[in-house]
Design an enzyme around this catalytic site. Structure first.
Site, PDB file in Angstrom:
ATOM      1  CB  ILE A 154      -3.563  -6.026  -4.977  1.00 21.17           C
ATOM      2  CG1 ILE A 154      -2.907  -6.817  -3.851  1.00 21.17           C
ATOM      3  CG2 ILE A 154      -2.794  -6.107  -6.272  1.00 21.17           C
ATOM      4  CD1 ILE A 154      -3.816  -7.150  -2.705  1.00 21.17           C
ATOM      5  CG  ASP A 155      -1.930  -0.645  -2.047  1.00 21.60           C
ATOM      6  OD1 ASP A 155      -2.252  -0.487  -3.245  1.00 21.60           O
ATOM      7  OD2 ASP A 155      -2.295   0.115  -1.129  1.00 21.60           O
ATOM      8  CB  ALA A 185     -10.855   0.258  -2.356  1.00 22.69           C
ATOM      9  CG  MET A 196      -0.478  23.653   3.210  1.00 25.80           C
ATOM     10  SD  MET A 196      -0.113  25.300   3.846  1.00 25.80           S
ATOM     11  CE  MET A 196      -0.947  25.252   5.447  1.00 25.80           C
ATOM     12  CB  ALA A 214       4.493  17.767   8.194  1.00 26.75           C
ATOM     13  CB  VAL A 219       0.602   4.417   1.740  1.00 25.89           C
ATOM     14  CG1 VAL A 219      -0.345   3.972   0.623  1.00 25.89           C
ATOM     15  CG2 VAL A 219       2.024   4.498   1.229  1.00 25.89           C
ATOM     16  N   GLY A 228      -4.252  10.571   2.985  1.00 28.42           N
ATOM     17  CA  GLY A 228      -5.155  11.475   2.271  1.00 28.42           C
ATOM     18  C   GLY A 228      -6.504  10.833   1.995  1.00 28.42           C
ATOM     19  CG  ASP A 229      -6.771   7.416  -0.321  1.00 26.99           C
ATOM     20  OD1 ASP A 229      -6.957   8.379  -1.090  1.00 26.99           O
ATOM     21  OD2 ASP A 229      -6.007   6.471  -0.591  1.00 26.99           O
TER      22      ASP A 229
END
Length: 315
Positions: A11-12, A41, A220, A222, A247, A250-251
């Site tokens: 949970i974020d 997730a 890399m 940006a 956030v 990358g996922d």
């Protein structure tokens, strides 16, 4: 065929502020939000929203957050049959601060993620037959990650290693990875190579090849990414968007990459597709709720004039 993801479920707790407080300082933020998250997730959600069947193997606590996170995954059409309900730990939590540039700092409390054990992996993999790609990260115990990679190779699956976060990386995972996708921080942590441009990214990719992983994507931020495949390489430029929240970018990238590879596309095409999906993610708040659907990706590509031959066929 499908993708299987082994990884974290959190949970974020997300605090949005104009600037980060200095050590010992108290400032007023702008707002706080509670979102489903966890690298595993998030990546499973990305695969599902892009139209691919996906199994999620992870662990949550026997608490309200665990219930919420499982329901969120199910709403995105993720198969949650292999999610463990820990009797020992509470659901994992990430405390995230995002500033006006969309950059973030993150404190992760692993909780139930540390209760995902080798026997959980073995039980799940013994029941999974139609999956052709495994996607793993490093927010669950290292021995659990390694065992999932071993079993994936035994089943002839293609293994995608997203070696994040840097603190959790084990070089032993390279023995089972078909492709690795580190960012600058992770590359430096693993190899001691400071990636600042294309040449240094290629240096890192060649070192990874010498360590047994002949396919890599050196991200890399940006400045785009360098895709390396058995001696051939391609530079992929970043896509300019209005950033709101980095956030989970990358996922989203990792999930899209696994989805495209499962569809049979080569590393270069898959990476171009993943770049679009990652760029779209940063335009929305929330690591998981901000991940785009395939329809949103299609619309974005039409707006930007990206053609089908530049990406994977579903675009």
């Amino acid at each position: 065929m499908s993708v299987t993801v082994v990884g974290s479920i959190n949970i974020d707790t997300v605090a949005v502020t104009d600037v980060y407080p200095e050590r010992g300082q108290t400032i007023f933020g702008k707002k706080i939000e509670y979102f489903p998250g966890g690298k595993g997730a998030n990546q499973a959600t990305a695969v599902a929203r892009l139209g691919k069947p996906v199994n999620m193997i992870g662990a949550v606590g026997q608490d309200l957050y665990g219930d919420k996170l499982i329901h969120s995954l199910q709403d995105s059409k993720v198969d949650t049959h292999f999610i463990k309900r820990s009797e020992t730990f509470a659901t994992g939590t990430a405390i995230i601060t995002i500033d006006q540039t969309a950059e973030n700092t993150m404190l992760v409390l692993k909780g139930a993620n540390d209760d995902l054990r080798i026997n959980d992996i073995e039980s799940a993999f013994n029941q999974i037959d139609a999956s052709d790609v495994l996607l793993v990260q490093m927010e669950v115990p290292q021995e659990t990650v390694i065992r999932s990679m071993e079993m994936a190779k035994e089943k002839g699956m293609y293994v995608v290693l997203d070696p994040a976060p840097a603190e959790g990386i084990t070089v032993k995972a390279l023995d089972y990875a078909d492709i690795i996708t580190p960012n600058q921080q992770e590359t430096y942590h693993m190899l001691g190579v400071d990636v600042t441009d294309i040449d240094s990214a290629l240096e890192a990719a060649e070192i990874f090849e010498g360590m047994g992983v002949s396919n890599s994507i050196i991200k890399m931020g940006a400045h785009g990414s360098v895709v390396y495949q058995k001696g051939n390489w391609e530079y992929i430029e970043p896509i300019s968007v209005k950033a709101v929240d980095s956030v989970g970018a990358g996922d989203a990238f990792a999930g899209a990459l696994a989805c495209a590879i499962s569809d049979g596309y080569d590393t270069f095409s898959a990476a171009r597709f993943a770049t679009v999906v990652g760029a779209l993610k940063v335009t929305k708040l929330g690591a998981q709720v901000g991940i785009p659907t395939i329809d949103e990706v299609n619309a974005f590509c039409r707006e930007r004039g990206l053609t089908k031959h530049q990406l994977k066929k579903t675009v």
